[in-house]
Enzyme design. Sequence first.
Site, PDB file in Angstrom:
ATOM      1  N   SER A 105      68.799  64.200 -12.546  1.00 56.52           N
ATOM      2  CA  SER A 105      69.586  64.591 -13.806  1.00 56.52           C
ATOM      3  C   SER A 105      69.599  63.092 -14.616  1.00 56.52           C
ATOM      4  O   SER A 105      68.585  62.638 -14.776  1.00 56.52           O
ATOM      5  CB  SER A 105      70.992  64.831 -13.184  1.00 56.52           C
ATOM      6  OG  SER A 105      71.998  65.056 -14.345  1.00 56.52           O
ATOM      7  N   ASP A 127      58.753  56.046 -20.272  1.00 54.61           N
ATOM      8  CA  ASP A 127      58.234  56.644 -21.635  1.00 54.61           C
ATOM      9  C   ASP A 127      58.068  55.542 -22.495  1.00 54.61           C
ATOM     10  O   ASP A 127      57.382  55.459 -23.351  1.00 54.61           O
ATOM     11  CB  ASP A 127      59.189  57.712 -22.109  1.00 54.61           C
ATOM     12  CG  ASP A 127      58.787  59.006 -21.330  1.00 54.61           C
ATOM     13  OD1 ASP A 127      58.141  59.148 -20.714  1.00 54.61           O
ATOM     14  OD2 ASP A 127      59.631  60.101 -21.809  1.00 54.61           O
ATOM     15  N   LYS A 173      65.395  67.737 -12.668  1.00 54.90           N
ATOM     16  CA  LYS A 173      66.562  68.448 -13.185  1.00 54.90           C
ATOM     17  C   LYS A 173      66.591  68.049 -14.739  1.00 54.90           C
ATOM     18  O   LYS A 173      66.865  67.200 -15.064  1.00 54.90           O
ATOM     19  CB  LYS A 173      67.823  68.135 -12.685  1.00 54.90           C
ATOM     20  CG  LYS A 173      69.032  69.095 -13.197  1.00 54.90           C
ATOM     21  CD  LYS A 173      70.631  68.492 -12.599  1.00 54.90           C
ATOM     22  CE  LYS A 173      71.656  69.388 -12.916  1.00 54.90           C
ATOM     23  NZ  LYS A 173      71.972  68.895 -14.468  1.00 54.90           N
TER      24      LYS A 173
END
Length: 557
Positions: A295, A306, A320
């Site tokens: 999460s 990223d 998740k």
Amino acid sequence: MRKLILSFGLWLLAMGSSVMAQNGADKDHNFKVAKNMETFSAIYKYLDMMYVDTLDADEVVGNTISYMLRSLDPYTVYYPEEKVKDLDMMISGKYAGIGALIRYNLALGRVVIDEPYENMPAAEAGLRKGDVILSIGDSSMVGKDVSYVSNQLRGDAGTSFMLTIQRPTTNKKMRLKLTRRAIQLPAVPYYGVQEDGVGYLNLSSFTTDCSKDVRRAFLDMKRQGMTSLVFDLRNNGGGSLQEAINIVNMFVPKGLTLVKTIGKLERANREYKTTVEPIDTVMPIVVLVNGETASSSEITSGSLQDLDRAVVLGTRTYGKGLVQAPMDLPYNGNLKLTTSRYYIPSGRCIQAINYKHNNGGYIEHVPDSLTHVFHTANGREVRDGGGIKPDIEVQPDSLPNIAFYLASSGRDSTEVMLNWELKYLKNHPSIVPARDFVLSDADYEDFKQTVLKSGFKYDRESKKYMENLVKLAKFEGYYDDARPEFEALEKKLNHNLAKDLDYNKQMLKQVITSDLVSAYYYQRGSIENSLQFDKQWKRAVELLKNTAEYRKILEGK
């Protein structure tokens, strides 16, 4: 011109058909909803009126709600009024009680104190590991389970009660007065600057305001001379999305879009951007993750990956990619409802489970062949659909089977490890600092002899597999031809407890060391002590010392 008019006419016809089809689909859906709701109401009416036994409405309807939600994703959960406090604690990390972990000791048939929290009522009252809870107030806790005892220990902040315990090291009964207070579980249970200026920060959950704790810890370590950071998100199951945004914002520039949430309703669609100036955009960072990193932890680690701001190290995360929101219900209930999917900076959603196939307990993981390629800011390939894949994969040491049995609370285990640890605590009023403590070989030998004399038994997995292999070989007709080989292998796999204790000595020493350190220095000490055995931490430190390797990974070369 005629072709243009004809094409436009066909487009209008197609659009009209599409709208009519959509309207028809909506009407069909609404009809099905109304039909099934009416049918359910009629069935329950007949059951309540005519069924041979009186129905418990909370149980019957509650079970119906549970089965309905079970057909959806695992994160949409109904909380009736009596359980709403559990949801509040999950979100805030706060509850009112005495601040201690408890567990059931099957050998005693009692609930015992497992670990008091530092600076909390349990620790301040002098409660220790192993103390047996006999009564709370005038109510006996003998024969009660952990859930029942936990509920009795909790209550309104400021209320007091008498707790009767039995201390196993002295066998004395003690009666203590404790006052409940708001317990804030530490979001950052430990941080500190280690050798060579490498900072370590452990974040256990994304509870309310945890980003402030992370900020304070980071700045404190920077003042102490920290030159690089290992950010530990292992076993962090997540929590507040906004707290994750706040934490990432500490290390990346203002104005970046970190997360997009997209759901069925327009109001569920949001963009989360960095809104303040960062505190550090250049310090090398390694984020530790594992299969329980989920999460908001994945939003944090995935965003830093990223944006090529940190190297992610460990094992693939949970996966998740869904967002929940609490919805108020009649009669003070609540529904934690999945409202959208989230997408991190590269555009990927890392949801790893095809949750719609969760009926009957079946969970389908998204296969790698069906995932899609995305790219980081520097052009490195990353994928969706399977959690966050670390830049460097490092598998942790696994606990041997015997360790689970020795540490477990069961009649067969005779609680031999716990009893030995309690004897050690009695004989050692203090130990060296947490980061330096290791169980000595002499103490381990004493533990080994205690286990051998205790009658301890456990099921070895190799024996189970061997028995199954023999059955399969007999069933398929191969056993007689291979009988000598099977018999020779069975002799080599013969149970030898002393040999097993010697073979697994180092790992068992680590388990016992961790238990003992937590009794002296609480959770922070246990985490600090564990770093000396931690393969993933050591690899992270090695990477941070190698500037060329660190840069090469982030640059994708």
